[in-house]
Design a protein around this motif. Sequence first.
Motif, PDB file in Angstrom:
ATOM      1  N   VAL A 150      33.150  30.798   7.759  1.00  0.00           N
ATOM      2  CA  VAL A 150      32.234  31.216   6.696  1.00  0.00           C
ATOM      3  C   VAL A 150      31.458  32.487   7.008  1.00  0.00           C
ATOM      4  O   VAL A 150      30.767  33.018   6.136  1.00  0.00           O
ATOM      5  CB  VAL A 150      31.239  30.084   6.371  1.00  0.00           C
ATOM      6  CG1 VAL A 150      31.971  28.849   5.864  1.00  0.00           C
ATOM      7  CG2 VAL A 150      30.373  29.728   7.582  1.00  0.00           C
ATOM      8  N   ALA A 151      31.510  32.967   8.230  1.00  0.00           N
ATOM      9  CA  ALA A 151      30.699  34.134   8.601  1.00  0.00           C
ATOM     10  C   ALA A 151      31.386  34.872   9.733  1.00  0.00           C
ATOM     11  O   ALA A 151      32.366  34.409  10.314  1.00  0.00           O
ATOM     12  CB  ALA A 151      29.292  33.703   9.008  1.00  0.00           C
ATOM     13  N   GLY A 152      30.835  36.049  10.065  1.00  0.00           N
ATOM     14  CA  GLY A 152      31.370  36.836  11.170  1.00  0.00           C
ATOM     15  C   GLY A 152      31.253  38.318  10.909  1.00  0.00           C
ATOM     16  O   GLY A 152      30.490  38.767  10.043  1.00  0.00           O
ATOM     17  N   SER A 153      32.033  39.091  11.651  1.00  0.00           N
ATOM     18  CA  SER A 153      31.980  40.546  11.536  1.00  0.00           C
ATOM     19  C   SER A 153      33.278  41.132  12.067  1.00  0.00           C
ATOM     20  O   SER A 153      34.002  40.489  12.834  1.00  0.00           O
ATOM     21  CB  SER A 153      30.793  41.105  12.332  1.00  0.00           C
ATOM     22  OG  SER A 153      30.930  40.788  13.715  1.00  0.00           O
ATOM     23  N   VAL A 154      33.569  42.365  11.648  1.00  0.00           N
ATOM     24  CA  VAL A 154      34.714  43.123  12.171  1.00  0.00           C
ATOM     25  C   VAL A 154      34.244  44.545  12.422  1.00  0.00           C
ATOM     26  O   VAL A 154      33.649  45.173  11.539  1.00  0.00           O
ATOM     27  CB  VAL A 154      35.893  43.141  11.179  1.00  0.00           C
ATOM     28  CG1 VAL A 154      37.046  43.951  11.770  1.00  0.00           C
ATOM     29  CG2 VAL A 154      36.354  41.732  10.847  1.00  0.00           C
ATOM     30  N   ASP A 155      34.489  45.061  13.632  1.00  0.00           N
ATOM     31  CA  ASP A 155      34.112  46.426  13.984  1.00  0.00           C
ATOM     32  C   ASP A 155      35.283  47.129  14.644  1.00  0.00           C
ATOM     33  O   ASP A 155      36.064  46.516  15.386  1.00  0.00           O
ATOM     34  CB  ASP A 155      32.915  46.418  14.941  1.00  0.00           C
ATOM     35  CG  ASP A 155      31.631  46.013  14.255  1.00  0.00           C
ATOM     36  OD1 ASP A 155      30.989  46.888  13.646  1.00  0.00           O
ATOM     37  OD2 ASP A 155      31.268  44.825  14.308  1.00  0.00           O
ATOM     38  N   PHE A 156      35.366  48.438  14.387  1.00  0.00           N
ATOM     39  CA  PHE A 156      36.392  49.280  14.990  1.00  0.00           C
ATOM     40  C   PHE A 156      35.701  50.395  15.773  1.00  0.00           C
ATOM     41  O   PHE A 156      34.770  51.033  15.285  1.00  0.00           O
ATOM     42  CB  PHE A 156      37.290  49.884  13.912  1.00  0.00           C
ATOM     43  CG  PHE A 156      37.987  48.853  13.067  1.00  0.00           C
ATOM     44  CD1 PHE A 156      39.188  48.300  13.478  1.00  0.00           C
ATOM     45  CD2 PHE A 156      37.433  48.431  11.867  1.00  0.00           C
ATOM     46  CE1 PHE A 156      39.831  47.346  12.702  1.00  0.00           C
ATOM     47  CE2 PHE A 156      38.066  47.483  11.084  1.00  0.00           C
ATOM     48  CZ  PHE A 156      39.271  46.931  11.499  1.00  0.00           C
ATOM     49  N   HIS A 157      36.176  50.604  17.007  1.00  0.00           N
ATOM     50  CA  HIS A 157      35.571  51.604  17.887  1.00  0.00           C
ATOM     51  C   HIS A 157      36.641  52.005  18.887  1.00  0.00           C
ATOM     52  O   HIS A 157      37.348  51.150  19.440  1.00  0.00           O
ATOM     53  CB  HIS A 157      34.350  50.994  18.588  1.00  0.00           C
ATOM     54  CG  HIS A 157      33.525  51.954  19.383  1.00  0.00           C
ATOM     55  ND1 HIS A 157      33.964  52.513  20.569  1.00  0.00           N
ATOM     56  CD2 HIS A 157      32.272  52.441  19.183  1.00  0.00           C
ATOM     57  CE1 HIS A 157      33.013  53.299  21.055  1.00  0.00           C
ATOM     58  NE2 HIS A 157      31.983  53.269  20.230  1.00  0.00           N
ATOM     59  N   THR A 158      36.753  53.277  19.164  1.00  0.00           N
ATOM     60  CA  THR A 158      37.855  53.761  20.004  1.00  0.00           C
ATOM     61  C   THR A 158      37.896  53.104  21.381  1.00  0.00           C
ATOM     62  O   THR A 158      38.969  52.959  21.967  1.00  0.00           O
ATOM     63  CB  THR A 158      37.754  55.297  20.156  1.00  0.00           C
ATOM     64  OG1 THR A 158      38.913  55.770  20.843  1.00  0.00           O
ATOM     65  CG2 THR A 158      36.488  55.707  20.905  1.00  0.00           C
ATOM     66  N   ASP A 159      36.748  52.644  21.905  1.00  0.00           N
ATOM     67  CA  ASP A 159      36.729  52.102  23.262  1.00  0.00           C
ATOM     68  C   ASP A 159      37.202  50.656  23.354  1.00  0.00           C
ATOM     69  O   ASP A 159      37.221  50.085  24.448  1.00  0.00           O
ATOM     70  CB  ASP A 159      35.315  52.216  23.850  1.00  0.00           C
ATOM     71  CG  ASP A 159      34.943  53.659  24.160  1.00  0.00           C
ATOM     72  OD1 ASP A 159      35.863  54.489  24.268  1.00  0.00           O
ATOM     73  OD2 ASP A 159      33.744  53.968  24.275  1.00  0.00           O
TER      74      ASP A 159
END
Length: 716
Positions: A150-159
């Motif tokens: 029901v919840a969370g996050s997604v992130d993109f980062h070169t490292d």
Amino acid sequence: MSLADSDRELVVSELDREPTRAEAALFENLWSEHCAYRSSRPLLSAFDSEGERVVVGPGDDAAVVALDGETYITLGIESHNHPSYVDPFDGAATGVGGIVRDTLSMGAYPIALADSLYFGEFDDEHSKYLFEGVVEGISHYGNCIGVPTVAGSVDFHTDYEGNPLVNVACVGLTTEERLVTAEAQEPGNKLVLVGNATGRDGLGGASFASEDLAEDAETEDRPAVQVGDPYAEKLLIEANEQLVDEDLIESARDLGAAGLGGASSEMVAKADLGAHIELERVHQREPNMNALEILLAESQERMCYEVEPDNVERVREIAERFDLGCSVIGEVTEGNYVCTFAESESGERETVVDVDASFLGEGAPMNDLESEAPPEPESDLPDAALTDAFDAVISSPNTASKRWVYRQYDHEVGVRTSVGPGDDAAIMAVREAEQGLALSAGGAPNWTDAAPYEGARAVALENATNIAAKGATPLAAVDCLNGGNPEKPDVYGGFTGIVDGLAEMCETLSTPVVGGNVSLYNDSVAGPIPPTPTLAMVGAKDGYDTPPLSVAADSDLLLVGDRGLAADDVRLGGSEYLAQFDGSDRFPALPDDPAALIETLAAVADEDATLAVHDVSHGGLAVALAEMVTADAGLEVSIPGDDPAGTLFHEQPGRALIQTDAPEAVRDAFDGVAPVVELGTATDDGRLVIDAGERTIETDAATIRERRATIDRELA
């Protein structure tokens, strides 16, 4: 697997002999960074884990917090980072399975999952491969076992290119009468293994998770990744419920890191007791397994229960009813932790482990590491056209819609989900207590990469703001602290910063950090990951009704909590705007009294005159405004201040947009707490018009939706 020379010397000194092969492997896994927290434990005392509602704090499989006098929730989080790089589907799936079993071991029924995922740049093909595999693994496992994500996050980062992060949290429901812990109770009680048969998968998983990823990890480390069976897990969930209902369990631990050896030794060590385990009694799915393999395999969907002798047969009956394997493998003793093994052909019994359980669990020496503080960022602001910047920021994969992800998750199974994914926080209906349980989970690698300490403080405040925007007040949190190789002083300095920052803000918010997980050595040939604290925070409110995120036509729109505008000191550090245009700046200053701000925001969100609330953080005011517009309702706003780019794109957390029929009442509520700025009004034409002085941004809901569909377009 091999035991480090310095550790071997310590073990030899304690045992007064050389360790057996099985003992050496057991020490190597249980004294690994993944299990013993050798580099992080000295820092973790910074966290305040006590509170009036905390029933069980750090140290058990999951924390337990009281919603009221009768209803308890459990809260846990874990990482499955290295396995998800080697095998995205199985690595992520078994991460879900493991945190669910942590919930079961407390006598709780799992009611919600949250996943926080971190990958390399979205336009990189390998990153997309990992992303798709991880989401598929989480959705497959969670959907099959019937626990909503029901919840969370997604992130993109070169490292994160060479080392993605997969952090999964689980919330469970139990009562005081049903509560079970992982501490063994009585010598003479039997140890019973229930669940899938043991195979050779996952051997050395704990030690594998405690080292940098090598260039050939995807092939060479595949045997260290477990293989999940969600259908067996569903059976285990229901069997566990029956066992708890009938009060058949004295203590329990799921088999995760270091397999049977880890689970059984930790159970008895917590009570200063021992055990005698006959390893050949373990039900196995592969022939000719040796003692070390049986002891350390991390085969999934298995639980170790302490059971009174008179109840063993009933436990076996319940296991058979749910088509689960069941083995009585030994008993709790007052002596050492002893494991024996009888060869099937010769029948001769060999003692393969004979150690003090407390030494095995707590004897690992802590690391004394050098720490180097990160440098202060310089101010180097880009000069981008405002409309171009607006388009770039709202369409970035980091701030764009995550619908492609959460539409794959069954977020309504269990019929408790009042507010699902895509909002500031999820709301689960805990009808037993007539309360709504708010859940927010995530981190912000741009923030903590730019400023570890300040960024971690902001992560805690951001999650609390998400919860308050739904009219709930924070109750407790668990953290997953991810870092690179701690033996590098600059990496350890960044990690120290996120620990201190997270601890400081959670204490300021009177939100105890009741448990967590540490994952270090997230290094690869591409370099270390950014210091990444994931926080899963829960809050509570009376009832389940919440203000929506989207605006309705008419009435005023207010911005509360923007310290930068009030002090004429807008800072863009850590923002998506700077990431898009290669700039740098100091990190934003946070509110002076964040606890009062969160309390006031939650109260205002629950007022009848409040029509919509949305927190302002990732992507800044630009993204928040875009997310509030619908086909039926638009916004006409004027941006205050002399720096429209700074005002639109800075990412100071602790801010919220409030649509209200009673603007003066909102001003009065926040008087002396946080600044309030009138931005404009809601309209009925579905358009977003931003007056930024000499420049104006005009768009509409359909165009915004199309621009924010970055991930959907690429992966649908």
